[in-house]
Motif scaffolding. Sequence first.
Motif, mmCIF file in Angstrom:
data_model
loop_
_atom_site.group_PDB
_atom_site.id
_atom_site.type_symbol
_atom_site.label_atom_id
_atom_site.label_comp_id
_atom_site.label_asym_id
_atom_site.label_seq_id
_atom_site.Cartn_x
_atom_site.Cartn_y
_atom_site.Cartn_z
ATOM 1 N N THR A 18 12.780 6.949 42.345
ATOM 2 C CA THR A 18 13.090 8.273 44.037
ATOM 3 C C THR A 18 12.862 9.745 43.709
ATOM 4 N N VAL A 19 12.100 10.301 44.765
ATOM 5 C CA VAL A 19 12.330 11.550 44.835
ATOM 6 C C VAL A 19 13.257 11.522 45.470
ATOM 7 N N TYR A 20 13.907 12.794 45.167
ATOM 8 C CA TYR A 20 15.270 13.291 46.141
ATOM 9 C C TYR A 20 14.574 15.109 46.665
ATOM 10 N N ALA A 21 14.441 15.209 47.963
ATOM 11 C CA ALA A 21 14.058 16.537 48.293
ATOM 12 C C ALA A 21 14.565 17.109 49.248
ATOM 13 N N SER A 22 14.721 18.503 49.041
ATOM 14 C CA SER A 22 15.506 19.065 50.756
ATOM 15 C C SER A 22 15.064 18.784 51.963
ATOM 16 N N GLY A 23 13.660 18.803 52.195
ATOM 17 C CA GLY A 23 13.016 18.387 53.447
ATOM 18 C C GLY A 23 12.390 17.061 53.758
ATOM 19 N N LYS A 24 12.106 16.603 54.566
ATOM 20 C CA LYS A 24 11.151 15.521 54.321
ATOM 21 C C LYS A 24 9.763 16.182 54.113
ATOM 22 N N GLN A 25 8.950 15.628 53.335
ATOM 23 C CA GLN A 25 8.068 16.258 53.394
ATOM 24 C C GLN A 25 6.633 16.335 54.395
ATOM 25 N N ARG A 26 6.163 17.248 54.350
ATOM 26 C CA ARG A 26 4.922 18.104 55.127
ATOM 27 C C ARG A 26 3.815 17.033 54.674
ATOM 28 N N PRO A 27 2.887 17.382 55.535
ATOM 29 C CA PRO A 27 1.576 15.861 55.381
ATOM 30 C C PRO A 27 0.951 16.186 53.733
ATOM 31 N N ASN A 45 17.095 17.253 54.912
ATOM 32 C CA ASN A 45 16.154 17.694 56.578
ATOM 33 C C ASN A 45 15.011 16.569 56.820
ATOM 34 N N CYS A 46 14.376 16.002 58.342
ATOM 35 C CA CYS A 46 13.406 15.553 58.588
ATOM 36 C C CYS A 46 12.527 16.388 59.575
ATOM 37 N N SER A 47 11.186 15.522 59.782
ATOM 38 C CA SER A 47 10.227 16.334 60.682
ATOM 39 C C SER A 47 11.192 15.981 62.078
ATOM 40 N N GLY A 48 11.691 15.322 62.118
ATOM 41 C CA GLY A 48 12.259 15.190 63.553
ATOM 42 C C GLY A 48 13.686 15.668 63.907
ATOM 43 N N GLN A 49 14.030 16.609 63.172
ATOM 44 C CA GLN A 49 15.154 17.000 63.459
ATOM 45 C C GLN A 49 14.423 18.702 63.176
ATOM 46 N N ILE A 50 13.898 18.956 62.515
ATOM 47 C CA ILE A 50 13.414 20.358 62.374
ATOM 48 C C ILE A 50 12.646 21.190 63.304
ATOM 49 N N THR A 51 11.153 20.294 63.496
ATOM 50 C CA THR A 51 10.748 20.706 64.600
ATOM 51 C C THR A 51 11.142 20.707 65.753
ATOM 52 N N PRO A 52 12.182 20.420 66.372
ATOM 53 C CA PRO A 52 13.027 20.267 68.015
ATOM 54 C C PRO A 52 13.845 21.860 67.397
ATOM 55 N N TRP A 53 13.943 21.985 66.315
ATOM 56 C CA TRP A 53 15.315 23.299 65.879
ATOM 57 C C TRP A 53 14.206 24.466 65.437
ATOM 58 N N ARG A 54 13.331 24.099 65.198
ATOM 59 C CA ARG A 54 12.151 25.793 65.684
ATOM 60 C C ARG A 54 10.983 26.119 66.767
ATOM 61 N N GLY A 62 6.671 27.274 63.068
ATOM 62 C CA GLY A 62 6.541 26.711 61.695
ATOM 63 C C GLY A 62 5.140 26.916 61.219
ATOM 64 N N PRO A 63 4.561 27.245 60.048
ATOM 65 C CA PRO A 63 3.395 27.511 59.895
ATOM 66 C C PRO A 63 2.583 26.294 59.704
ATOM 67 N N VAL A 64 3.190 24.999 59.199
ATOM 68 C CA VAL A 64 1.895 23.276 59.528
ATOM 69 C C VAL A 64 3.331 23.522 60.331
ATOM 70 N N GLN A 65 1.902 21.918 61.218
ATOM 71 C CA GLN A 65 2.206 20.578 62.276
ATOM 72 C C GLN A 65 3.685 19.818 61.369
ATOM 73 N N ALA A 66 5.004 19.487 61.567
ATOM 74 C CA ALA A 66 6.004 18.709 60.571
ATOM 75 C C ALA A 66 5.732 16.996 61.078
ATOM 76 N N LEU A 67 5.116 16.547 60.284
ATOM 77 C CA LEU A 67 4.671 14.790 60.507
ATOM 78 C C LEU A 67 6.014 13.908 60.010
ATOM 79 N N PRO A 68 6.346 12.561 61.476
ATOM 80 C CA PRO A 68 7.207 12.352 59.796
ATOM 81 C C PRO A 68 5.961 11.386 58.508
#
Length: 100
Positions: A18-27, A45-54, A62-68
């Motif tokens: 199991t990997v624990y991360a501060s944010g859901k991974q970018r592509p 954090n996940c892409s579904g949250q961060i994308t609308p916030w940003r 954000g510098p990179v497209q966030a994808l689930p």
Amino acid sequence: MAHWSAIDMLPPFGAVATVYASGKQRPLCAAAHAGVVWRRIVYVNCSGQITPWRAEPELAPGPVQALPIQEVVPAAVAEHAMADRAEHLRDLQRRLHSAA
């Protein structure tokens, strides 16, 4: 982390890791996750949250497209560890990425 895992973790162990991360991974990281076949990822954090916030006017984009991760790695098992703390996490994102 994926590089270390690919070299030092035997495949049977990666498959149950199991990997624990501060944010859901970018592509790119999600693809690396698939390459080393970790069983699951637990994130804050996940892409579904961060994308609308940003996308809010006071934040820089954000510098990179966030994808689930499931769009990049359909078989990935991802768990949101802090869904109940969304407002707190949003405030942290605002402070970190404020355009001002």
